[in-house]
Design a protein around this motif. Structure first.
Motif, PDB file in Angstrom:
ATOM      1  N   GLY A 177       0.788  -1.165   0.023  1.00  0.00           N
ATOM      2  CA  GLY A 177       0.090  -0.185  -0.123  1.00  0.00           C
ATOM      3  C   GLY A 177       0.892   1.234  -0.128  1.00  0.00           C
ATOM      4  N   ALA A 178       1.932   1.227   0.562  1.00  0.00           N
ATOM      5  CA  ALA A 178       2.870   2.112   0.891  1.00  0.00           C
ATOM      6  C   ALA A 178       3.630   2.757  -0.438  1.00  0.00           C
ATOM      7  CB  ALA A 178       3.689   2.224   1.889  1.00  0.00           C
ATOM      8  N   LEU A 179       3.882   1.538  -1.119  1.00  0.00           N
ATOM      9  CA  LEU A 179       4.819   1.686  -2.142  1.00  0.00           C
ATOM     10  C   LEU A 179       4.013   2.012  -3.489  1.00  0.00           C
ATOM     11  CD1 LEU A 179       7.247  -1.575  -2.032  1.00  0.00           C
ATOM     12  CD2 LEU A 179       7.847   0.948  -1.946  1.00  0.00           C
ATOM     13  N   LYS A 180       2.718   1.850  -3.524  1.00  0.00           N
ATOM     14  CA  LYS A 180       1.917   2.501  -4.360  1.00  0.00           C
ATOM     15  C   LYS A 180       1.393   3.874  -4.395  1.00  0.00           C
ATOM     16  CE  LYS A 180      -0.770  -2.115  -5.081  1.00  0.00           C
ATOM     17  NZ  LYS A 180      -2.082  -2.900  -4.730  1.00  0.00           N
ATOM     18  N   THR A 181       1.501   4.233  -3.362  1.00  0.00           N
ATOM     19  CA  THR A 181       1.226   5.777  -3.002  1.00  0.00           C
ATOM     20  C   THR A 181       2.554   6.743  -2.984  1.00  0.00           C
ATOM     21  OG1 THR A 181       0.909   5.694  -0.728  1.00  0.00           O
ATOM     22  CG2 THR A 181      -1.068   5.265  -2.108  1.00  0.00           C
ATOM     23  N   ILE A 182       3.794   6.111  -2.953  1.00  0.00           N
ATOM     24  CA  ILE A 182       4.857   6.973  -2.683  1.00  0.00           C
ATOM     25  C   ILE A 182       5.050   7.974  -3.885  1.00  0.00           C
ATOM     26  CG2 ILE A 182       6.506   5.481  -3.895  1.00  0.00           C
ATOM     27  CD1 ILE A 182       8.459   5.748  -1.501  1.00  0.00           C
ATOM     28  N   ASP A 183       5.681   9.095  -3.529  1.00  0.00           N
ATOM     29  CA  ASP A 183       5.906  10.083  -4.353  1.00  0.00           C
ATOM     30  C   ASP A 183       7.284   9.839  -4.976  1.00  0.00           C
ATOM     31  OD1 ASP A 183       6.297  12.473  -5.746  1.00  0.00           O
ATOM     32  OD2 ASP A 183       5.384  13.842  -4.296  1.00  0.00           O
ATOM     33  N   THR A 184       7.173   9.483  -6.527  1.00  0.00           N
ATOM     34  CA  THR A 184       8.376   8.944  -7.412  1.00  0.00           C
ATOM     35  C   THR A 184       9.289  10.312  -7.399  1.00  0.00           C
ATOM     36  OG1 THR A 184       7.103   9.168  -9.190  1.00  0.00           O
ATOM     37  CG2 THR A 184       7.413   7.077  -8.155  1.00  0.00           C
ATOM     38  N   SER A 185       8.971  11.298  -7.301  1.00  0.00           N
ATOM     39  CA  SER A 185       9.821  12.575  -7.651  1.00  0.00           C
ATOM     40  C   SER A 185      10.936  12.539  -6.676  1.00  0.00           C
ATOM     41  CB  SER A 185       9.235  13.834  -7.586  1.00  0.00           C
ATOM     42  OG  SER A 185       8.621  14.077  -6.153  1.00  0.00           O
ATOM     43  N   LEU A 186      10.813  12.106  -5.451  1.00  0.00           N
ATOM     44  CA  LEU A 186      11.910  12.040  -4.436  1.00  0.00           C
ATOM     45  C   LEU A 186      12.835  11.048  -5.108  1.00  0.00           C
ATOM     46  CD1 LEU A 186       9.979  12.088  -1.171  1.00  0.00           C
ATOM     47  CD2 LEU A 186      11.268  14.085  -2.159  1.00  0.00           C
ATOM     48  N   GLU A 187      12.590   9.855  -5.488  1.00  0.00           N
ATOM     49  CA  GLU A 187      13.484   8.618  -6.184  1.00  0.00           C
ATOM     50  C   GLU A 187      13.945   9.322  -7.250  1.00  0.00           C
ATOM     51  OE1 GLU A 187      11.477   4.653  -4.785  1.00  0.00           O
ATOM     52  OE2 GLU A 187      10.302   5.688  -6.266  1.00  0.00           O
ATOM     53  N   ARG A 293       2.772  12.149  -7.573  1.00  0.00           N
ATOM     54  CA  ARG A 293       3.485  11.395  -8.657  1.00  0.00           C
ATOM     55  C   ARG A 293       3.540  10.013  -8.172  1.00  0.00           C
ATOM     56  NH1 ARG A 293       8.302  13.860 -11.597  1.00  0.00           N
ATOM     57  NH2 ARG A 293       7.698  12.190 -12.887  1.00  0.00           N
ATOM     58  N   THR A 294       2.518   9.380  -8.370  1.00  0.00           N
ATOM     59  CA  THR A 294       2.693   7.815  -7.796  1.00  0.00           C
ATOM     60  C   THR A 294       3.566   7.009  -8.714  1.00  0.00           C
ATOM     61  OG1 THR A 294       0.647   7.381  -8.830  1.00  0.00           O
ATOM     62  CG2 THR A 294       0.412   7.876  -6.397  1.00  0.00           C
ATOM     63  N   PRO A 295       4.229   5.945  -8.374  1.00  0.00           N
ATOM     64  CA  PRO A 295       5.101   5.216  -9.287  1.00  0.00           C
ATOM     65  C   PRO A 295       4.340   4.420 -10.545  1.00  0.00           C
ATOM     66  CG  PRO A 295       4.869   4.168  -7.011  1.00  0.00           C
ATOM     67  CD  PRO A 295       4.170   5.419  -7.137  1.00  0.00           C
ATOM     68  N   LYS A 296       4.940   4.218 -11.531  1.00  0.00           N
ATOM     69  CA  LYS A 296       4.321   3.527 -12.653  1.00  0.00           C
ATOM     70  C   LYS A 296       4.905   2.009 -12.558  1.00  0.00           C
ATOM     71  CE  LYS A 296       3.572   7.318 -15.695  1.00  0.00           C
ATOM     72  NZ  LYS A 296       4.041   8.033 -17.110  1.00  0.00           N
ATOM     73  N   VAL A 297       4.144   1.000 -12.866  1.00  0.00           N
ATOM     74  CA  VAL A 297       4.685  -0.364 -13.121  1.00  0.00           C
ATOM     75  C   VAL A 297       5.781  -0.397 -14.322  1.00  0.00           C
ATOM     76  CG1 VAL A 297       3.910  -2.484 -13.254  1.00  0.00           C
ATOM     77  CG2 VAL A 297       2.497  -1.050 -11.963  1.00  0.00           C
ATOM     78  N   LYS A 298       6.697  -1.034 -14.107  1.00  0.00           N
ATOM     79  CA  LYS A 298       7.801  -1.092 -14.947  1.00  0.00           C
ATOM     80  C   LYS A 298       7.752  -2.249 -15.733  1.00  0.00           C
ATOM     81  CE  LYS A 298      11.316   1.420 -11.968  1.00  0.00           C
ATOM     82  NZ  LYS A 298      12.546   1.308 -11.573  1.00  0.00           N
ATOM     83  N   SER A 299       7.762  -2.200 -16.908  1.00  0.00           N
ATOM     84  CA  SER A 299       7.750  -3.535 -17.870  1.00  0.00           C
ATOM     85  C   SER A 299       9.099  -4.082 -17.940  1.00  0.00           C
ATOM     86  CB  SER A 299       7.312  -3.141 -19.450  1.00  0.00           C
ATOM     87  OG  SER A 299       6.053  -2.491 -19.501  1.00  0.00           O
ATOM     88  N   LEU A 300       8.887  -5.604 -17.963  1.00  0.00           N
ATOM     89  CA  LEU A 300      10.176  -6.449 -17.927  1.00  0.00           C
ATOM     90  C   LEU A 300      10.139  -7.117 -19.055  1.00  0.00           C
ATOM     91  CD1 LEU A 300      10.180  -7.498 -14.272  1.00  0.00           C
ATOM     92  CD2 LEU A 300      11.648  -5.744 -15.097  1.00  0.00           C
ATOM     93  N   PRO A 301      11.324  -7.567 -19.577  1.00  0.00           N
ATOM     94  CA  PRO A 301      11.448  -8.670 -20.424  1.00  0.00           C
ATOM     95  C   PRO A 301      10.803 -10.031 -20.066  1.00  0.00           C
ATOM     96  CG  PRO A 301      13.745  -7.876 -19.707  1.00  0.00           C
ATOM     97  CD  PRO A 301      12.788  -7.094 -19.224  1.00  0.00           C
ATOM     98  N   PRO A 302      10.327 -10.753 -21.088  1.00  0.00           N
ATOM     99  CA  PRO A 302       9.763 -11.913 -20.657  1.00  0.00           C
ATOM    100  C   PRO A 302      10.365 -12.765 -19.720  1.00  0.00           C
ATOM    101  CG  PRO A 302       9.456 -11.505 -23.064  1.00  0.00           C
ATOM    102  CD  PRO A 302      10.403 -10.303 -22.623  1.00  0.00           C
ATOM    103  N   PHE A 303      11.852 -13.059 -20.176  1.00  0.00           N
ATOM    104  CA  PHE A 303      12.537 -14.042 -19.189  1.00  0.00           C
ATOM    105  C   PHE A 303      12.533 -13.548 -17.819  1.00  0.00           C
ATOM    106  CE2 PHE A 303      16.620 -15.138 -17.234  1.00  0.00           C
ATOM    107  CZ  PHE A 303      16.602 -16.648 -17.634  1.00  0.00           C
ATOM    108  N   LEU A 304      13.129 -12.177 -17.633  1.00  0.00           N
ATOM    109  CA  LEU A 304      12.917 -11.585 -16.273  1.00  0.00           C
ATOM    110  C   LEU A 304      11.493 -11.597 -15.567  1.00  0.00           C
ATOM    111  CD1 LEU A 304      14.876 -10.530 -14.267  1.00  0.00           C
ATOM    112  CD2 LEU A 304      14.617  -8.211 -15.419  1.00  0.00           C
ATOM    113  N   LYS A 305      10.531 -11.104 -16.424  1.00  0.00           N
ATOM    114  CA  LYS A 305       9.166 -11.276 -15.839  1.00  0.00           C
ATOM    115  C   LYS A 305       8.762 -12.586 -15.120  1.00  0.00           C
ATOM    116  CE  LYS A 305       5.702  -9.706 -18.469  1.00  0.00           C
ATOM    117  NZ  LYS A 305       4.935  -9.455 -19.478  1.00  0.00           N
ATOM    118  N   TRP A 306       9.032 -13.556 -16.111  1.00  0.00           N
ATOM    119  CA  TRP A 306       8.513 -14.836 -15.878  1.00  0.00           C
ATOM    120  C   TRP A 306       9.634 -15.310 -14.347  1.00  0.00           C
ATOM    121  CZ3 TRP A 306       4.366 -17.585 -16.437  1.00  0.00           C
ATOM    122  CH2 TRP A 306       3.524 -17.423 -17.513  1.00  0.00           C
TER     123      TRP A 306
END
Length: 560
Positions: A177-187, A293-306
């Motif tokens: 829950g916290a990671l979904k609402t964290i402000d990514t501008s700081l990162e 600015r909540t974080p966006k879900v990063k896309s991974l290549p298929p091998f790394l995703k699985w």
């Protein structure tokens, strides 16, 4: 001449006007809390001040400090709870980070598996691990047969193992829950300054989610510290404070209720100290952020995703194994503690013939409790949010007491308070319902408060401006708007109520036994088949309830 007569009449009307519906609700809630929380706790503390001969003294506390037996139990409680919290963090934080930041597969299934492992009773997990890793467990036997010696699950290490796998979902859910609402501008700012990824995690991300992480850790520690069933089943002589309090209070050889009261007071003092320590650590720094600015879900290549999906499934699958184990073994033929080849419904037939009342009691008492919790939770939430004052602030503080009260302590305090006139409740189903309401009411209030804070006051104000009384406006308008979110949280409270053991084991007697108590008894008498059948009923109920709650919660998801 008429002036002195008019003023008292006006004063009387004003006085009556102050005592509106919500004033009476406030008084009623205070009476309930004073009667069933404050008075039992005072009775518990008062009983701890008398020795075995009934003489007023501090001998019990002196014995606790001097005798190694009691000190070891306290150390053991901190040992297993602390280690379980540490390992839960090590599992829950990476799991939450991967599922929230990357587009891995089957996120919904993973969430269901994790929440299922949390909502099932911890002692069922302990029982399942006994079937698999006990002295005669099928995994233990298999490894011995192929020449691999393995230590059984019994002992403090088994307790830590069971606690970790059962309670790490607290960390996972809070941190997610916290990671979904964290402000990514700081990162992003840290990244633009050339800070490596692992340093950003340690110096930016983790400090920002520390309040939430510490709350999850507190939940794990408190739940482990207060748990009774798991150490009782797996301990084999390894004593923790809840077990010691129970044994001192209820003993076939003649217990020591005064010492049980003392141990209960120590349990509450330790729990309260941990709670205040967590709050102090959080209050030392300012963790506020805009959340624009909540974080966006990063896309991974298929091998790394699985690969990451498989990695996440490992702890989720292991933690759900106890539920799968009890369901499968409930259909295996048994004779006492021995399982035989083949499947049958004999275990289910036996429980329906032998303990149908325990099943009926569980659903009846839990349903009555949740109805009371919903009604009280919604009204108390309204007092806390819409009618803020020093009185309601004090009410909010009083409602925190059940958070730090282990179930065994609650049970002992209720028996001490209500086993004598003018109100004798010991041995009745009413005392069980009261204990369930006290333990789970804070959770229903929190979910109700969260929903109410999101509702615009203008709807209520419009209704009142049209001449509808405030009380009627609440029931006709506000309560209906709150209902979906409240019901979602209430179903989860109901699930934890049907799975309650620690307070029930102290308060029940033969006619008021529930499923959890019966499972506990069946496991101790080595009737594993019937125990598994009863546990499967709870597992199925939990799954159905979870799906209903998830449906009611909609896109917002479940909030535990």
């Amino acid at each position: 001449m008429q002036q002195p007569i008019i003023r008292p009449a006006l004063a009387s009307r004003l006085s009556l006007k102050k005592w509106d519906f919500w004033t009476w609700v406030t008084v009623a809630v205070y009476l309930f809390l004073l009667s069933f929380i404050v008075y039992p706790l005072f009775s518990l503390f008062y009983a701890s001040l008398f020795n075995e001969k009934g003489v007023l003294s501090l001998q019990n506390y002196d014995n606790f400090i001097k005798l190694k037996y009691y000190r070891d139990a306290l150390f053991n409680s901190f040992k297993v709870s602390g280690l379980a919290t540490l390992f839960a963090i090590l599992i829950g934080v990476p799991l939450a980070y991967i599922t929230t930041r990357y587009n891995i597969k089957f996120k919904g299934l993973i969430n269901i598996m994790v929440i299922m492992s949390l909502l099932s009773p911890p002692f069922i997990g302990a029982y399942s691990w006994i079937l698999m890793l006990g002295n005669n467990g099928f995994i233990t036997r298999f490894l011995h047969d192929i020449g691999i010696p393995m230590k059984s699950i019994y002992g403090w290490h088994g307790i830590v193992f069971a606690f970790t796998l059962h309670y790490y979902p607290h960390i996972y859910l809070y941190v997610s829950g916290a990671l979904k609402t964290i402000d990514t501008s700081l990162e992003e700012a840290a990244e633009s300054l050339g800070m490596p990824g692992w340093k950003r995690l340690l110096n930016v991300t983790f400090p920002l989610i520390f309040p939430t992480l510490s709350t999850g850790a507190l939940m794990v520690f408190m739940a482990s510290f207060a748990d009774f069933g798991t150490p009782m089943l797996l301990g084999q002589g390894f004593k923790v404070l809840p077990i010691l309090a129970y044994e001192q209070f209820i003993s076939e050889m003649g217990g020591n209720p005064a010492m049980a009261s003392t141990l209960s007071v120590v349990l509450i003092m330790c729990s309260t100290s941990i709670l205040f320590l967590q709050r102090y650590l959080v209050s030392r720094k300012n963790y506020s952020m805009t959340g624009m600015r909540t974080p966006k879900v990063k896309s991974l290549p298929p091998f790394l995703k699985w690969g990451l999906t498989a990695l996440v499934f490992i702890p989720a699958t292991i933690s759900i194994i106890p539920q799968v184990t009890v369901v499968v073994t409930s259909f295996i033929k048994t004779k006492g503690p021995v399982f035989h080849p083949g499947f049958s419904l004999d275990s289910y037939k036996e429980i329906l013939f032998r303990v149908p009342k325990a099943i009926m009691n569980t659903y009846t008492y839990s349903s009555i409790s949740i109805i009371i919790m919903i009604a009280m939770g919604m009204m108390v939430a309204y007092l806390l949010v819409r009618r803020k004052s020093k009185i309601t602030a004090m009410l909010d503080s009083l409602l925190m007491v059940p958070y730090v009260m282990p179930g065994t302590v609650l049970g002992i305090s209720l028996i001490i308070a209500f086993n004598k006139p003018p109100l004798i409740l010991t041995g009745t189903w009413i005392i069980l319902v009261i204990s369930y309401v006290i333990r789970k009411l804070p959770y229903t209030i929190r979910s109700s408060t969260a929903i109410l804070q999101q509702l615009d006051k203008s709807v209520e104000e419009a209704s009142i401006s049209l001449g509808v009384p405030p009380a009627k406006t609440f029931f006709k308008t506000t309560a209906r708007l709150m209902a979906p979110g409240v019901l979602s949280g209430a179903i989860l409270s109901w699930v934890t109520t049907i799975n309650e053991l620690s307070s029930t084991i102290v308060l029940y007697y033969g006619a008021t036994a529930t499923i959890t108590v019966t499972i506990y008894s069946e496991v101790f008498t080595s009737n594993y088949g019937t125990g598994a059948a009863l546990a499967s009923i709870l597992t199925l109920t939990t799954l159905i309830s979870l799906l209903i709650a998830n449906k009611l919660a909609g896109k917002k998801g479940l909030q535990l």
